[in-house]
Scaffold this motif. Structure first.
Motif, PDB file in Angstrom:
ATOM      1  N   ILE A 149       0.864  -1.173   0.000  1.00  0.00           N
ATOM      2  CA  ILE A 149       0.000   0.000   0.000  1.00  0.00           C
ATOM      3  C   ILE A 149       0.905   1.229   0.000  1.00  0.00           C
ATOM      4  N   ARG A 150       0.584   2.193  -0.840  1.00  0.00           N
ATOM      5  CA  ARG A 150       1.310   3.463  -0.792  1.00  0.00           C
ATOM      6  C   ARG A 150       0.299   4.569  -0.499  1.00  0.00           C
ATOM      7  N   ILE A 151       0.623   5.373   0.509  1.00  0.00           N
ATOM      8  CA  ILE A 151      -0.265   6.442   0.943  1.00  0.00           C
ATOM      9  C   ILE A 151       0.475   7.760   0.778  1.00  0.00           C
ATOM     10  N   ILE A 152      -0.060   8.627  -0.060  1.00  0.00           N
ATOM     11  CA  ILE A 152       0.604   9.897  -0.359  1.00  0.00           C
ATOM     12  C   ILE A 152      -0.243  11.047   0.170  1.00  0.00           C
ATOM     13  N   TRP A 153       0.352  11.830   1.059  1.00  0.00           N
ATOM     14  CA  TRP A 153      -0.271  13.054   1.559  1.00  0.00           C
ATOM     15  C   TRP A 153       0.491  14.229   0.949  1.00  0.00           C
ATOM     16  N   GLY A 154      -0.217  15.111   0.285  1.00  0.00           N
ATOM     17  CA  GLY A 154       0.478  16.265  -0.271  1.00  0.00           C
ATOM     18  C   GLY A 154      -0.321  16.924  -1.370  1.00  0.00           C
ATOM     19  N   GLY A 155       0.256  17.947  -1.952  1.00  0.00           N
ATOM     20  CA  GLY A 155      -0.395  18.638  -3.050  1.00  0.00           C
ATOM     21  C   GLY A 155      -0.429  17.795  -4.306  1.00  0.00           C
ATOM     22  N   ASN A 156      -1.183  18.260  -5.265  1.00  0.00           N
ATOM     23  CA  ASN A 156      -1.317  17.520  -6.524  1.00  0.00           C
ATOM     24  C   ASN A 156       0.027  17.299  -7.197  1.00  0.00           C
ATOM     25  N   GLN A 157       0.897  18.302  -7.121  1.00  0.00           N
ATOM     26  CA  GLN A 157       2.213  18.180  -7.751  1.00  0.00           C
ATOM     27  C   GLN A 157       3.046  17.102  -7.064  1.00  0.00           C
ATOM     28  N   THR A 158       2.980  17.054  -5.733  1.00  0.00           N
ATOM     29  CA  THR A 158       3.711  16.023  -4.992  1.00  0.00           C
ATOM     30  C   THR A 158       3.251  14.627  -5.413  1.00  0.00           C
TER      31      THR A 158
END
Length: 401
Positions: A172-181
């Motif tokens: 599982i990959r969980i990405i928190w951040g802006g659209n660019q990130t």
């Protein structure tokens, strides 16, 4: 595995070590809401609250309160599944750089869903991160050594090879951040059966009935709004960007509300000078690109109010933080539909029946709104976030006939 061995020397371990990551795929999964995990998190709550630094960080106190053992046991009682659900394996979390405690919400949800986690925390020196990391390490040194493989916290500079190496071992990959990130992280491939959760740029609004506000405890309501907005410098997606007023006594309510808020801000808020430039820039862009839509009502470094004559879908392209608020008077809730697109996360309300907001959601084909909560609770933690039930999304079903 090769990628990881090449890049371990670039990792700074706050909690855990290299060996854990080398054997990530050997860590047993657990059932959703496993009792050992609940015990660990319950004692983590106690350990956090022992730290004298915690008094200065309400967000850490909120996190510790959320993971109390009794609260988690009640969560387990409420959680219902007709299937056996277990973790997917290893979760790789990329935490945001603007909201200190989001990393803890993320790994806690993964643990409760039965997974091990490696978390890339922000390179910013958040004391909140230190408090939680120190508490975890203290538990690892006592009766919870068996939990060491299940939580590793690391820092590293932006590095595509390291991100790919950690993506190679995750389920599982969980990405928190802006659209660019999110776009940048997604350049790193995942295993064929891995799943991904993304928490992208969102915005939130506050709905206040003026008449109910004037009959209530204005000081308490204002403090709730302050915690929802100023505490995170409006960086949290759940922080209100626009206040929409309903009712018959709007002008009187607004005068009292903003006056009370200013007193709270002057007493507690620490202003960062760069925010003054951001506010001015956002306002000038809005005025230049959308003529005759906005009027500056009040402005200084700590509070900027922009009155809107109408609402447009692009409005939140001109948002910023640090006490920058749009304001709109509505005669009918349907007037807010233009700002309820997919990027709208939370509606905080006071004096308005949430059932009416729910009706608006279903009767007008609104594509946004993931949360409808009272003012003062937009920052509350939950395993349901941004429309995901993270216990379900981060776990898998074992179907037994």
């Amino acid at each position: 595995m090769i990628h990881m061995q090449q890049n371990f020397n670039k990792l700074q371990f706050l909690v855990g070590n290299q060996e854990t990551l080398e054997h990530a795929n050997e860590i047993p999964v657990k059932e959703v809401l496993d009792n050992r995990v609940i015990d660990f998190l319950g004692d983590l709550s106690k350990q956090i609250l022992k730290d004298p630094r915690v008094k200065s960080y309400p967000d850490v106190v909120t996190y510790a309160f959320w993971i109390r053992k009794n609260a988690l046991l009640k969560m387990k009682e409420r959680y219902a599944s007709e299937f056996l659900r277990v973790g997917r394996g290893m979760a790789f979390h990329i935490a945001p750089s603007n909201v200190a405690v989001s990393f803890a919400l993320s790994f806690t949800s993964a643990l409760l869903a039965g997974n091990a986690s490696v978390v890339r925390v922000s390179n910013k020196a958040f004391v909140q991160v230190e408090i939680i990391a120190d508490a975890i390490s203290a538990l690892y040194d006592t009766e919870y050594s068996d939990m060491k493989p299940y939580l590793t916290l690391v820092r590293y500079e932006h590095d595509e090879e390291i991100t790919q190496a950690l993506s190679d071992i995750c389920d599982i990959r969980i990405i928190w951040g802006g659209n660019q990130t999110i776009e940048i992280i997604r350049k790193a491939s995942l295993k064929p059966r891995a799943v991904e959760l993304t928490f992208a740029d969102r915005h939130s609004i506050a709905l206040i009935d003026a008449d109910v506000y004037l009959s209530g405890n204005s000081e308490a309501i204002t403090k709730d709004f302050y915690l929802d907005s100023y505490y995170s410098d409006q960086n949290a997606c759940s922080a209100p960007r626009i206040v929409v007023w309903t009712g018959t006594q709007k002008d009187k309510a607004k005068q009292m509300f903003w006056s009370c808020l200013r007193q709270q801000v002057e007493k507690e808020y620490e202003f960062k000078p760069i925010m003054a430039i951001d506010k001015l820039t956002a306002l000038c862009r809005l005025a230049a690109e959308h003529d005759n839509i906005a009027e500056l009502v009040e402005q200084d470094n700590k509070m900027c109010r922009v009155r809107l004559k109408k609402l447009i879908p692009e409005l939140m392209d001109y948002k910023t933080g640090g006490g920058y608020f749009f304001e709109y008077d509505a005669e009918d809730l349907r007037e807010i539909i233009p700002i309820l697109g997919k990027s709208c996360q939370t509606v905080g309300y006071y004096g308005i029946d949430p059932i009416e907001i729910k009706k608006l959601l279903f009767e007008t084909n609104v594509r946004g709104i993931d949360r409808i909560v009272p003012l003062g609770h937009t920052m509350d933690l939950s395993v349901i976030w941004d429309g995901y039930n993270m216990l379900d999304t981060m776990s898998r079903v074992v179907d037994i006939f």
